[in-house]
Design a protein around this motif. Structure first.
Motif, PDB file in Angstrom:
ATOM      1  N   THR A  57       0.828  -1.208   0.000  1.00 13.55           N
ATOM      2  CA  THR A  57       0.000   0.000   0.000  1.00 13.55           C
ATOM      3  C   THR A  57       0.865   1.262   0.000  1.00 13.55           C
ATOM      4  O   THR A  57       0.421   2.335   0.395  1.00 13.55           O
ATOM      5  N   MET A  58       2.084   1.135  -0.471  1.00 10.96           N
ATOM      6  CA  MET A  58       3.006   2.274  -0.476  1.00 10.96           C
ATOM      7  C   MET A  58       2.835   3.142  -1.718  1.00 10.96           C
ATOM      8  O   MET A  58       3.306   4.275  -1.760  1.00 10.96           O
ATOM      9  N   ILE A  59       2.180   2.623  -2.742  1.00  9.84           N
ATOM     10  CA  ILE A  59       1.976   3.415  -3.952  1.00  9.84           C
ATOM     11  C   ILE A  59       0.490   3.691  -4.133  1.00  9.84           C
ATOM     12  O   ILE A  59      -0.353   2.899  -3.712  1.00  9.84           O
ATOM     13  N   LEU A 107       2.383   3.323  -9.594  1.00  7.06           N
ATOM     14  CA  LEU A 107       0.935   3.454  -9.596  1.00  7.06           C
ATOM     15  C   LEU A 107       0.295   2.082  -9.763  1.00  7.06           C
ATOM     16  O   LEU A 107       0.774   1.256 -10.542  1.00  7.06           O
ATOM     17  N   SER A 108      -0.777   1.850  -9.027  1.00  9.31           N
ATOM     18  CA  SER A 108      -1.510   0.582  -9.115  1.00  9.31           C
ATOM     19  C   SER A 108      -2.885   0.835  -9.728  1.00  9.31           C
ATOM     20  O   SER A 108      -3.585   1.780  -9.343  1.00  9.31           O
ATOM     21  N   LEU A 137      -6.124   3.659  -1.790  1.00  4.03           N
ATOM     22  CA  LEU A 137      -7.069   3.886  -2.885  1.00  4.03           C
ATOM     23  C   LEU A 137      -7.377   5.378  -2.961  1.00  4.03           C
ATOM     24  O   LEU A 137      -8.001   5.944  -2.060  1.00  4.03           O
ATOM     25  N   LYS A 138      -6.967   6.010  -4.035  1.00  4.97           N
ATOM     26  CA  LYS A 138      -7.091   7.458  -4.174  1.00  4.97           C
ATOM     27  C   LYS A 138      -8.365   7.886  -4.896  1.00  4.97           C
ATOM     28  O   LYS A 138      -8.900   8.959  -4.626  1.00  4.97           O
ATOM     29  N   GLY A 227      -3.805  10.627  -7.659  1.00 11.50           N
ATOM     30  CA  GLY A 227      -2.799   9.880  -6.923  1.00 11.50           C
ATOM     31  C   GLY A 227      -1.701  10.730  -6.344  1.00 11.50           C
ATOM     32  O   GLY A 227      -0.749  10.220  -5.745  1.00 11.50           O
ATOM     33  N   GLN A 228      -1.814  12.055  -6.550  1.00 12.83           N
ATOM     34  CA  GLN A 228      -0.812  13.021  -6.068  1.00 12.83           C
ATOM     35  C   GLN A 228       0.578  12.689  -6.587  1.00 12.83           C
ATOM     36  O   GLN A 228       1.573  12.823  -5.881  1.00 12.83           O
ATOM     37  N   LEU A 229       0.608  12.240  -7.843  1.00 12.98           N
ATOM     38  CA  LEU A 229       1.878  12.001  -8.515  1.00 12.98           C
ATOM     39  C   LEU A 229       2.217  13.249  -9.333  1.00 12.98           C
ATOM     40  O   LEU A 229       1.356  13.797 -10.027  1.00 12.98           O
TER      41      LEU A 229
END
Length: 231
Positions: A57-59, A107-108, A137-138, A227-229
């Motif tokens: 759950t790190m990504i 990203l997942s 989960l975003k 996802g705040q990427l």
């Protein structure tokens, strides 16, 4: 001096008639999102129970849901530019499990089982529990066919997500099958329903075509922002 009626108006503003304006992605953001989704994409695993869900759950993670045969698998293949990454089927309800994919370990993506008019019963407790408790989960992307509009099963799912305070965004699929005029009318109708009934819906409806690739970069950019990427 302010009257009582004026005070009431300030406290209880009129209901929204349309979504508030949310700026779309810039050309630079679209280009960066396009490049990001060309990173290596890999299948991780399928899950038929909560115990089988990947523990990493790190990504950030996003999930795609929708009625059976709405085109979730084709959309994910289009996003990552890999025709065979997600198996597709012409038979509604082919996807019976949660399928996890990753993009460059950053990203997942989750391809969820399709739902029908008996949404809660068909999905079962596992999927709802995943949505409610998955920490990374975003956003949930609900796929809708604009030719058919919102069905009862779609509104049922949205009520479940609203009740759990889960952020979701509506994506209209197969837009290539409609003329621009018919698509605009269908989108406007769907937006009016969302403004009236939805609570946790992100105020921007996106339109995509897996067939001719229209709108994919806009969805890619939306996913990265959710996802705040960095873009």
């Amino acid at each position: 001096m302010t009257s009582d009626s004026e005070i009431k108006k300030e406290r209880f503003p009129r209901k929204l008639q349309a979504f508030p304006f949310v700026p779309g992605a810039t050309s630079s953001e679209l280009a960066k999102a396009h490049k990001f989704f060309f990173l290596p994409a890999d299948f991780v695993k399928s899950a038929t129970s909560l115990a089988m869900i990947p523990e990493n759950t790190m990504i950030p993670e996003v999930a795609f849901i929708g009625r059976s045969n709405i085109g979730k698998s084709s959309l994910i293949n289009g996003l990552v530019n890999r025709n065979g990454l997600v198996k597709t089927s012409s038979k509604p309800g082919h996807t019976r499990m949660m399928n996890f994919f990753k993009i460059g370990d950053k990203l997942s993506l989750v391809d969820m089982p399709g739902y029908g008019w008996k949404s809660r019963d068909e999905w079962g407790g596992m999927i709802l529990s995943y949505l409610q408790h998955r920490k990374n989960l975003k956003r949930i992307y609900i796929l809708i066919d604009p030719s058919h509009g919102l069905k009862e099963s779609d509104t049922q799912i949205m009520k479940l997500l609203d009740g759990s305070g889960l952020s979701y965004q509506v994506v209209l699929t197969k837009v290539d099958k409609l003329s621009k005029t018919k698509y605009s009318a269908a989108k406007a109708q769907i937006e009016s329903q969302l403004v009236k009934d939805a609570i946790c819906c992100f105020p921007m409806v996106l339109g995509v075509s897996s067939k001719n690739k229209d709108g994919l970069d806009d969805l890619r950019a939306a996913i990265l922002k959710a996802g705040q990427l960095s873009l």
